[in-house]
Write an enzyme that holds these catalytic residues in place. Structure first.
Site, PDB file in Angstrom:
ATOM      1  CB  THR A  73     -77.750 -25.589 -42.769  1.00 22.77           C
ATOM      2  OG1 THR A  73     -76.619 -24.657 -43.713  1.00 22.77           O
ATOM      3  CG2 THR A  73     -78.818 -25.137 -43.182  1.00 22.77           C
TER       4      THR A  73
ATOM      5  CB  THR B 240     -73.779 -18.992 -43.097  1.00 24.28           C
ATOM      6  OG1 THR B 240     -73.427 -19.618 -42.341  1.00 24.28           O
ATOM      7  CG2 THR B 240     -73.989 -19.839 -44.443  1.00 24.28           C
TER       8      THR B 240
ATOM      9  CB  SER C 265     -79.745  -5.027 -44.243  1.00 23.93           C
ATOM     10  OG  SER C 265     -78.553  -5.220 -44.382  1.00 23.93           O
TER      11      SER C 265
END
Lengths: 409, 409
Positions: free
Chosen positions: A199, A162, A409
């Site tokens: 995570t 991520t 955003s």
């Protein structure tokens, strides 16, 4: 999402050379779950008979995928198995729709690969509270199946990231009766992410043949001194997942008495755990907290975690300040047994406090010089008994605030 | 020490008008314990018969002054009493020399005022691990004695500050059977300080006449919902001290059934507790965390503390991000009972999540606008039972890192 954070200064030189694991193949794709212009789905296909073991977050608000994995993990290894991971959306706190998405994804993977859905394990990581667009994943499964390759573990490590700043991999080989078994794993995690909660996900593969219950016991035991001993910011994810798959494709049997295999698996788990810390949000220092002399191992661990999670210690490390007074504070607040007047503290090899008072050998200039290192060891001896613990963390810097105070955003 | 931090944006307009407390007089001086050009010692002289109650840090590495106070606090109120506080040096983790310093200071105060040393309570706050230059304090006692004045509570609030950016005071009056008793208190604390660990110190005075054991029960009970419900950074000091002195000089007797007095004392304690949070290091937002629907009050408190201590929530508040996913995370990790699918969350009056899913009424723009307020309320309903808790904290900003990562000089 804000701008991509720069590569962690603690990142390794590059992705390691990993051994291929017989019985495992990987494929990745850019399904557009949330991110643009990058891979975000990873499929690992596992040979029939693969034993699966796992450790999961203890969060009371754990995600639908975690609950589903926990339900399946102890089952007998009948037929092939698979792991499907998406990044960009954690499918957490999504109510009944979350469970429906897990069912849709694992069911479609099972159909595509001709295996039972009870043998398909899934994870999701990324933004929470938004329904998972699982159709985008299931639409890619035929392509993923035809792309499966035993050589694609590095691309798999990329697809599960991520806001990680580097892909994480580790591997080793273990010799058993003059034969070789292989272990390779990948992980993602850097504490928590911008724009949202992340995570830690870890997938480890081996071609050893191991009974499921023995593998599970090994993984649970080793988890206690590896992944359960790292902390970036004390915040626990809803989705943490560690899965270990033993394909058995080497034909080499491993039992609970095989210390060499345990040690190999431990090395890979610890290496991946350290890489997660080295990619901790805003990290500029890697910190080992070592506690000895505890009333028990468990109490030593409580002290070590209290030190490693203290914002004041983490900011002092960031400021290269040998502030041992804050270590005293963290021991005092931990709740585990301690005696102020038996407490001794070292930074690296430098004794800074002895039996409840500043060390007679303390030299502020030398301690300050030590704190300029990238890797810092804080050692506390409690002087009470034989309990020990080791925990790893990183410093707390402006980078952490930048990453986590950014508006979504 | 680094540069003096700017006044907290959450500071009150000025020091409040406090009622005089019959039976209490104050004096301060610049003894040069560590700081230059400012007052650093405060003496409070208390009338004969004053009942003393106290609550102290539960740290296992608590300071010598705290241990001394704890030993004396339950004694019968025979003769006069006194409180002596120095700032600049915490006299913590100083071994046997620490206890000797406390004995020297309290003994000298007793001699100067002609009272028993068992009735002299002392606190020290500031840098730890350095021996206290107690001679500098005892050398000032005659001057302090001759300067004692009932009007000097504001200067007392100044003398006990370390890196606080404003002095903290609160007072009230309570009418009992058409007569008036007065309560006034001062506090210091802003989490932890540069260059070193700080403490929260609170001194409250009343002219009511109260038995020591009743006063102690009141203070212990009220502490649970006031000072024990604030957190700046989850780090617990070695020296936290709350002392309440009831001089009895008003001649008005208060018993355990006097709800009005309890409520007045509660108001003063809560006001001082909130002021400590409003001076939290780097704070730009004041946050109330309210938890309802817990399985018990104790479990609701565990959830509230988990939310208030989460670095991810505190950075989200700093970034004015209505990031309710992180609230779910903090509830999940707390260890207390929770059911994901019964969880509802509000920011102020805006429902953001209902029964385990994003609220159908959720409006990101409105939630983002709410987060621009200086005072933020996060309300979680667990949907399990009748347990409630309220906790107060501040945001986590670059200011906190600046203050705590500064190298000591």
């Amino acid at each position: 999402m804000g701008a991509k954070p720069p590569l962690s200064p603690l990142a390794p030189a590059g992705f390691p050379e990993l051994p291929e694991i017989a019985g495992v193949s990987f494929a990745t794709t850019a399904a557009g779950v949330r991110y643009k212009d990058r891979t975000d789905v990873m499929l690992a296909n596992l040979a029939p008979g693969t034993a699966m073991a796992g450790v999961f977050t203890r969060s009371a608000t754990r995600s639908a995928a975690v609950l589903d994995c926990q339900e399946k993990i102890g089952d007998a290894p009948v037929g092939g198995a698979a792991i499907l991971v998406n990044s960009g959306n954690a499918n957490a706190f999504t109510g009944r729709r979350g469970a429906e998405s897990v069912e849709a994804v694992t069911g479609a993977v099972a159909e595509t690969l001709g295996i039972s859905a009870t043998r398909v394990f899934s994870s999701s990581t990324g933004v929470i509270g938004e329904p998972l667009a699982h159709d985008r994943i299931t639409a890619c499964l035929d392509d993923l199946k035809s792309a499966l390759s035993p050589h694609a573990i590095e691309t798999a490590a990329h697809a599960i990231m991520t806001t990680d700043t580097f892909p994480k991999g580790s591997g080793t080989t273990v010799t058993i009766d003059e034969q070789t078994v292989h272990i390779a794993g990948i992980a993602k995690g850097s504490g928590m992410i911008a724009p949202d909660m992340a995570t830690m996900l870890v997938y480890i593969f081996t071609d050893a043949a191991i009974e499921q219950d023995i593998l599970q016991d090994m993984v649970s035991a080793l988890n206690r001194t590896t992944f359960n001993c790292i902390t970036v910011d004390s915040d626990t994810s809803t989705s943490d997942t560690l899965l270990v798959a033993a394909t058995g494709a080497s034909g080499i049997r491993v039992t609970e008495t095989n210390v060499g295999f345990m040690e190999g698996l431990r090395r890979v788990m610890l290496d991946l755990a350290h890489q997660v810390v080295r990619d901790g949000e805003g990290a500029t220092k890697f910190v080992e907290v070592s506690v000895t002399g505890g009333a028990s191992d468990a109490e030593a661990h409580v002290h070590a975690k209290s030190i490693a999670n203290s914002p004041l210690i983490k900011t002092a490390v960031a400021g290269e300040d040998p502030n041992w007074g804050r270590v005293v504070m963290a021991v005092g607040k931990s709740g585990a047994r301690a005696d102020r007047d038996r407490l001794s503290i070292w930074f690296g090899d430098l004794e800074v406090a002895r039996e409840g008072f500043v060390s007679p050998d303390y030299d502020e200039a030398r301690a300050a010089a030590y704190m300029k290192n990238e890797d810092i060891v804080i050692h506390v001896d409690l002087g009470l008994g034989g309990g020990t613990a080791r925990v790893w963390t990183c410093d707390l810097t402006h980078g952490y605030i930048d990453i986590n105070a950014d508006y979504r955003s």
